[in-house]
Design a protein around this motif. Structure first.
Motif, mmCIF file in Angstrom:
data_model
loop_
_atom_site.group_PDB
_atom_site.id
_atom_site.type_symbol
_atom_site.label_atom_id
_atom_site.label_comp_id
_atom_site.label_asym_id
_atom_site.label_seq_id
_atom_site.Cartn_x
_atom_site.Cartn_y
_atom_site.Cartn_z
ATOM 1 N N TYR A 282 -4.538 8.188 -5.961
ATOM 2 C CA TYR A 282 -5.294 7.206 -6.740
ATOM 3 C C TYR A 282 -4.422 6.612 -7.848
ATOM 4 O O TYR A 282 -4.916 6.197 -8.888
ATOM 5 N N TYR B 258 -4.486 0.917 -6.368
ATOM 6 C CA TYR B 258 -5.298 0.395 -5.272
ATOM 7 C C TYR B 258 -4.387 -0.318 -4.271
ATOM 8 O O TYR B 258 -3.400 -0.938 -4.668
ATOM 9 N N PRO B 259 -4.715 -0.237 -2.992
ATOM 10 C CA PRO B 259 -5.867 0.461 -2.425
ATOM 11 C C PRO B 259 -5.685 1.976 -2.421
ATOM 12 O O PRO B 259 -4.584 2.473 -2.202
ATOM 13 N N LEU B 260 -6.778 2.672 -2.663
ATOM 14 C CA LEU B 260 -6.763 4.118 -2.532
ATOM 15 C C LEU B 260 -6.429 4.469 -1.085
ATOM 16 O O LEU B 260 -6.902 3.818 -0.160
ATOM 17 N N SER C 180 -1.205 11.587 -9.600
ATOM 18 C CA SER C 180 -2.488 10.995 -9.208
ATOM 19 C C SER C 180 -2.846 11.346 -7.772
ATOM 20 O O SER C 180 -2.916 10.485 -6.880
ATOM 21 N N ASP D 167 0.844 -1.203 0.000
ATOM 22 C CA ASP D 167 0.000 0.000 0.000
ATOM 23 C C ASP D 167 0.879 1.253 0.000
ATOM 24 O O ASP D 167 1.975 1.265 0.563
ATOM 25 N N GLN E 184 -5.340 12.519 -1.121
ATOM 26 C CA GLN E 184 -5.675 11.140 -1.484
ATOM 27 C C GLN E 184 -4.909 10.764 -2.744
ATOM 28 O O GLN E 184 -4.906 11.511 -3.720
ATOM 29 N N PHE F 159 -5.618 7.764 1.860
ATOM 30 C CA PHE F 159 -5.735 9.163 2.244
ATOM 31 C C PHE F 159 -4.641 9.512 3.247
ATOM 32 O O PHE F 159 -4.157 8.666 3.996
ATOM 33 N N GLY F 160 -4.292 10.782 3.265
ATOM 34 C CA GLY F 160 -3.435 11.280 4.315
ATOM 35 C C GLY F 160 -4.208 11.457 5.611
ATOM 36 O O GLY F 160 -5.440 11.376 5.622
ATOM 37 N N PRO F 161 -3.513 11.724 6.708
ATOM 38 C CA PRO F 161 -4.158 11.843 8.024
ATOM 39 C C PRO F 161 -4.919 13.146 8.226
ATOM 40 O O PRO F 161 -5.665 13.273 9.197
#
Lengths: 107, 123
Positions: A91, A94-96, A32, A1, A89, A98-100
């Motif tokens: 893209y 996968y998996p997509l 992306s 990931d 985020q 996100f940041g915190p």
């Protein structure tokens, strides 16, 4: 990931300030990358896609830049509506992920 | 104008199965390139992507939750359904469905989101 990190986690700023938030990916994601704004109790809102493309209807004071592993979101002159949390985020694959998030609050 | 709205239980017990429905308008999931995703956010925490379904029924899942998730679509009803088995208190979160912005398969950012639905897991 692919892991996404953001800095700072919290940013205190005043109206009219220029604000910059950084998002880093654990490996290259080309361009992306998307940025979202989230106000308390609300759903995220897309601001920027493909690292630097402004979503329709989003004020021009928002801009994005970067490619590869390092990206920035800049607000050129902070307005009252901009006090919120910002998420990046990736893209690229996968998996997509996100940041915190970075919370922008009032100084 | 694209709109999405999540519906489902607000409270589930540990070990139960959660079923959430996303009802949308303004687009069709039978149109080439369209996709709908599910994202969740525990209180005070980060967004976490769960699953996405494409117009051609291609389904993608978060590897960490893959064994517990199923995403399906009902094109005639303009709905996407997410089921999550074996719910645990750590699954307490606001669950969002969202429309994939680009018609290009690999470009999975989300331009329209539902309002979200808070699901609590407690006995």
């Amino acid at each position: 990931d692919i892991q996404m990190t953001q800095s700072p986690s919290t940013l205190s700023a005043s109206l009219g300030d220029r604000v910059t938030i950084t998002c880093r990916a654990s490996q290259s994601i080309s361009s992306s990358l998307a940025w979202y704004q989230q106000r308390p109790g609300k759903a995220p809102k897309l601001l920027i896609y493909k690292a630097s493309s402004l979503e329709s209807g989003v004020p021009s004071r928002f801009s994005g830049s970067g490619s590869g592993t390092e990206f920035t979101l800049t607000i050129s002159s902070l307005q009252p509506d901009d006090f919120a949390t910002y998420h990046c985020q990736q893209y690229y694959s996968y998996p997509l992920t996100f940041g915190p998030g970075t919370k922008v609050d009032i100084k | 104008q694209i709109t999405l709205k999540e519906s489902g239980p607000t409270l589930v017990k540990p070990t139960q199965t959660l079923t959430l429905t996303c009802t949308f308008s303004g687009f069709s999931l039978s149109t080439s390139g369209v996709g709908v995703g599910w994202i969740r956010q525990p209180p005070g925490k980060a967004l976490e992507w769960l699953a996405l379904i494409y117009w051609d029924d291609d389904q993608r899942y978060s590897p960490s939750l893959n064994s517990r998730l199923t995403i399906t679509k009902d094109t005639s009803k303009n709905q996407v359904v997410l089921t999550m088995t074996n719910m645990d208190p750590v699954d307490t979160a606001t669950y969002y469905c969202a429309h994939k912005r680009s018609p290009v398969r690999g470009l999975a950012d989300f331009d329209c989101w539902g309002q979200g639905t808070l699901v609590s897991v407690s006995s």
